[in-house]
Design an enzyme around this catalytic site. Structure first.
Site, PDB file in Angstrom:
ATOM      1  N   GLU A   1      35.053  19.546  31.719  1.00  0.00           N
ATOM      2  CA  GLU A   1      35.381  19.670  33.142  1.00  0.00           C
ATOM      3  C   GLU A   1      34.188  20.184  33.956  1.00  0.00           C
ATOM      4  O   GLU A   1      34.360  20.661  35.085  1.00  0.00           O
ATOM      5  CB  GLU A   1      36.582  20.599  33.320  1.00  0.00           C
ATOM      6  CG  GLU A   1      37.856  20.075  32.692  1.00  0.00           C
ATOM      7  CD  GLU A   1      39.028  21.016  32.862  1.00  0.00           C
ATOM      8  OE1 GLU A   1      39.556  21.107  33.977  1.00  0.00           O
ATOM      9  OE2 GLU A   1      39.407  21.678  31.874  1.00  0.00           O
TER      10      GLU A   1
ATOM     11  N   SER B   1      42.518  19.026  33.373  1.00  0.00           N
ATOM     12  CA  SER B   1      42.140  17.918  34.259  1.00  0.00           C
ATOM     13  C   SER B   1      42.580  16.550  33.730  1.00  0.00           C
ATOM     14  O   SER B   1      41.975  15.536  34.058  1.00  0.00           O
ATOM     15  CB  SER B   1      40.623  17.905  34.512  1.00  0.00           C
ATOM     16  OG  SER B   1      40.238  19.032  35.254  1.00  0.00           O
TER      17      SER B   1
ATOM     18  N   TYR C   1      40.708  13.579  41.117  1.00  0.00           N
ATOM     19  CA  TYR C   1      39.401  13.906  41.666  1.00  0.00           C
ATOM     20  C   TYR C   1      38.677  12.779  42.392  1.00  0.00           C
ATOM     21  O   TYR C   1      37.850  13.041  43.251  1.00  0.00           O
ATOM     22  CB  TYR C   1      38.490  14.443  40.546  1.00  0.00           C
ATOM     23  CG  TYR C   1      39.089  15.635  39.859  1.00  0.00           C
ATOM     24  CD1 TYR C   1      39.297  16.816  40.557  1.00  0.00           C
ATOM     25  CD2 TYR C   1      39.481  15.578  38.528  1.00  0.00           C
ATOM     26  CE1 TYR C   1      39.869  17.910  39.944  1.00  0.00           C
ATOM     27  CE2 TYR C   1      40.046  16.666  37.905  1.00  0.00           C
ATOM     28  CZ  TYR C   1      40.236  17.830  38.612  1.00  0.00           C
ATOM     29  OH  TYR C   1      40.812  18.910  38.006  1.00  0.00           O
TER      30      TYR C   1
ATOM     31  N   ARG D   1      48.562  27.851  38.711  1.00  0.00           N
ATOM     32  CA  ARG D   1      49.359  26.698  39.113  1.00  0.00           C
ATOM     33  C   ARG D   1      50.229  26.251  37.953  1.00  0.00           C
ATOM     34  O   ARG D   1      49.765  26.208  36.800  1.00  0.00           O
ATOM     35  CB  ARG D   1      48.413  25.563  39.514  1.00  0.00           C
ATOM     36  CG  ARG D   1      48.938  24.618  40.563  1.00  0.00           C
ATOM     37  CD  ARG D   1      47.974  23.460  40.760  1.00  0.00           C
ATOM     38  NE  ARG D   1      48.054  22.542  39.624  1.00  0.00           N
ATOM     39  CZ  ARG D   1      46.995  21.998  39.045  1.00  0.00           C
ATOM     40  NH1 ARG D   1      45.778  22.289  39.433  1.00  0.00           N
ATOM     41  NH2 ARG D   1      47.164  21.168  38.032  1.00  0.00           N
TER      42      ARG D   1
ATOM     43  N   ASP E   1      52.649  23.025  36.614  1.00  0.00           N
ATOM     44  CA  ASP E   1      52.992  21.621  36.840  1.00  0.00           C
ATOM     45  C   ASP E   1      54.378  21.347  36.279  1.00  0.00           C
ATOM     46  O   ASP E   1      54.722  21.841  35.194  1.00  0.00           O
ATOM     47  CB  ASP E   1      51.962  20.703  36.173  1.00  0.00           C
ATOM     48  CG  ASP E   1      50.576  20.858  36.783  1.00  0.00           C
ATOM     49  OD1 ASP E   1      50.494  21.215  37.977  1.00  0.00           O
ATOM     50  OD2 ASP E   1      49.582  20.633  36.069  1.00  0.00           O
TER      51      ASP E   1
ATOM     52  N   GLU F   1      52.893  22.444  32.091  1.00  0.00           N
ATOM     53  CA  GLU F   1      51.791  23.314  31.665  1.00  0.00           C
ATOM     54  C   GLU F   1      51.405  24.262  32.788  1.00  0.00           C
ATOM     55  O   GLU F   1      51.863  24.121  33.926  1.00  0.00           O
ATOM     56  CB  GLU F   1      50.585  22.500  31.217  1.00  0.00           C
ATOM     57  CG  GLU F   1      50.046  21.544  32.254  1.00  0.00           C
ATOM     58  CD  GLU F   1      48.983  20.602  31.675  1.00  0.00           C
ATOM     59  OE1 GLU F   1      47.804  20.821  31.970  1.00  0.00           O
ATOM     60  OE2 GLU F   1      49.351  19.660  30.936  1.00  0.00           O
TER      61      GLU F   1
ATOM     62  N   ASN G   1      47.971  26.202  34.683  1.00  0.00           N
ATOM     63  CA  ASN G   1      46.529  26.152  34.895  1.00  0.00           C
ATOM     64  C   ASN G   1      46.118  27.507  35.453  1.00  0.00           C
ATOM     65  O   ASN G   1      46.525  27.874  36.558  1.00  0.00           O
ATOM     66  CB  ASN G   1      46.215  25.023  35.892  1.00  0.00           C
ATOM     67  CG  ASN G   1      44.742  24.699  35.983  1.00  0.00           C
ATOM     68  OD1 ASN G   1      43.908  25.597  35.921  1.00  0.00           O
ATOM     69  ND2 ASN G   1      44.427  23.436  36.145  1.00  0.00           N
TER      70      ASN G   1
ATOM     71  N   GLY H   1      41.551  23.958  40.167  1.00  0.00           N
ATOM     72  CA  GLY H   1      40.456  23.383  40.938  1.00  0.00           C
ATOM     73  C   GLY H   1      40.414  23.916  42.359  1.00  0.00           C
ATOM     74  O   GLY H   1      41.442  24.274  42.943  1.00  0.00           O
TER      75      GLY H   1
END
Length: 304
Positions: free
Chosen positions: A20, A146, A214, A253, A255, A268, A270, A274
């Site tokens: 990443e 990612s 991205y 975060r 998901d 999951e 994070n 980002g």
């Protein structure tokens, strides 16, 4: 507004050696610009080019080192050893959060619904996986972020190739039941869930993959997310419980998916999300009336 001198000398740690790296550099430059614009004495620190022990020269760290090395407890442990304040979660939450399987096992133990899964090896009986989890499946490297190395499998004969693609990104691979429905992300800052975002990748992408995250400009983001007020409140509370279960701190975060029956499944966590112009944390903060500069200041202020 607090005097920026209270932060001292700040290292924005980004780049590194993980898969990443490019995203991390983009996040780092965005954060660095935002902090410097507010008078903070901040500098970029890339472990690929700087000796990690040079962090001793800084008063605190804004960590946007995505992936292995920065998100898995290693950087957190070093900074704790050096007694340097840092943004985000500590060693335990980082190590657990970077391991998708252990995160899911922990959530299962806490009674938090997460999509069914199975670990894969080269010797796995593919038919047994399909019998257990059904089709389609999503194949994921366990220790990557990612969406790197992930692929959707619609047929049994696609499983070996998907496994090979994932194992090339890491030694541990999992299969996860494909949840058909709507995809959401829940940003948590200071132990508070922010407005839920619904993600809708363009039809030509199977899921919210690396390209959609991205590089593409045809992914749609919805705030309000389209859930009823009661559903959104429930999903926020569920995500906060999941965040706390892994001992996450500061910001992060979760998901999630909502299946066609209306049930929520967490995917999951994070712990170093980002911070690029495509990123979801700034999007959620904006929905609460916080611009990017204020967001970066707010996260850094957690280290005081």
């Amino acid at each position: 507004m607090t005097d920026p001198s209270v932060f001292g000398k700040v290292a924005v740690v980004c780049g590194g050696l993980s898969n990443e790296r490019e995203v991390s550099l983009n996040s780092g430059m965005a954060v660095l610009s935002a902090l410097q614009a507010q008078g903070v004495d901040a500098a970029q620190f890339d472990p690929m080019h700087n000796d990690i022990t040079e962090l001793k020269q800084y008063d605190r760290v804004f960590n946007v080192l995505h992936g292995r090395g920065g998100e898995d407890g290693r950087l957190q442990g070093l900074l704790e050893w050096l007694e340097i304040p840092q943004t985000g979660s500590g060693i335990l939450a980082s190590a657990i959060g970077m391991d998708k399987v252990r995160t899911k096992q922990l959530w299962q133990g806490c009674g938090i619904a997460t999509a069914p899964f199975a670990l894969l090896t080269a010797d796995t009986d593919w038919q047994q996986i399909v019998n257990t989890l059904g089709l389609p499946l999503i194949i994921k490297p366990v220790h990557e972020g990612s969406s790197i190395g992930m692929s959707k499998v619609n047929h049994l004969d696609e499983l070996p190739g998907a496994y090979e693609m994932a194992v090339a990104c890491g030694d541990v691979v999992m299969a996860e039941k494909w949840i058909t429905g709507r995809e959401f992300t829940i940003v948590i800052i200071d132990d508070e869930p922010y407005p839920v975002i619904r993600l809708e990748p363009a039809d030509i992408t199977n899921f919210y993959d690396y390209e959609a995250k991205y590089n593409r400009n045809d992914t749609s983001y919805f705030i309000p997310c389209g859930l009823s007020a009661a559903e959104e409140k429930y999903l926020q509370a569920l995500s906060l419980s999941a965040f706390r279960a892994v001992d996450a701190k500061g910001w992060g975060r979760i998901d999630a998916m909502q299946d066609e029956a209306g049930h929520f499944w967490l995917l999951e966590i994070n712990t170093v999300p980002g911070m690029t112009d495509h990123s979801l944390v700034p999007m959620a903060a904006k929905a609460k009336g916080m611009d990017f500069e204020a967001l970066c200041w707010h996260i850094l202020a957690q280290t005081l």
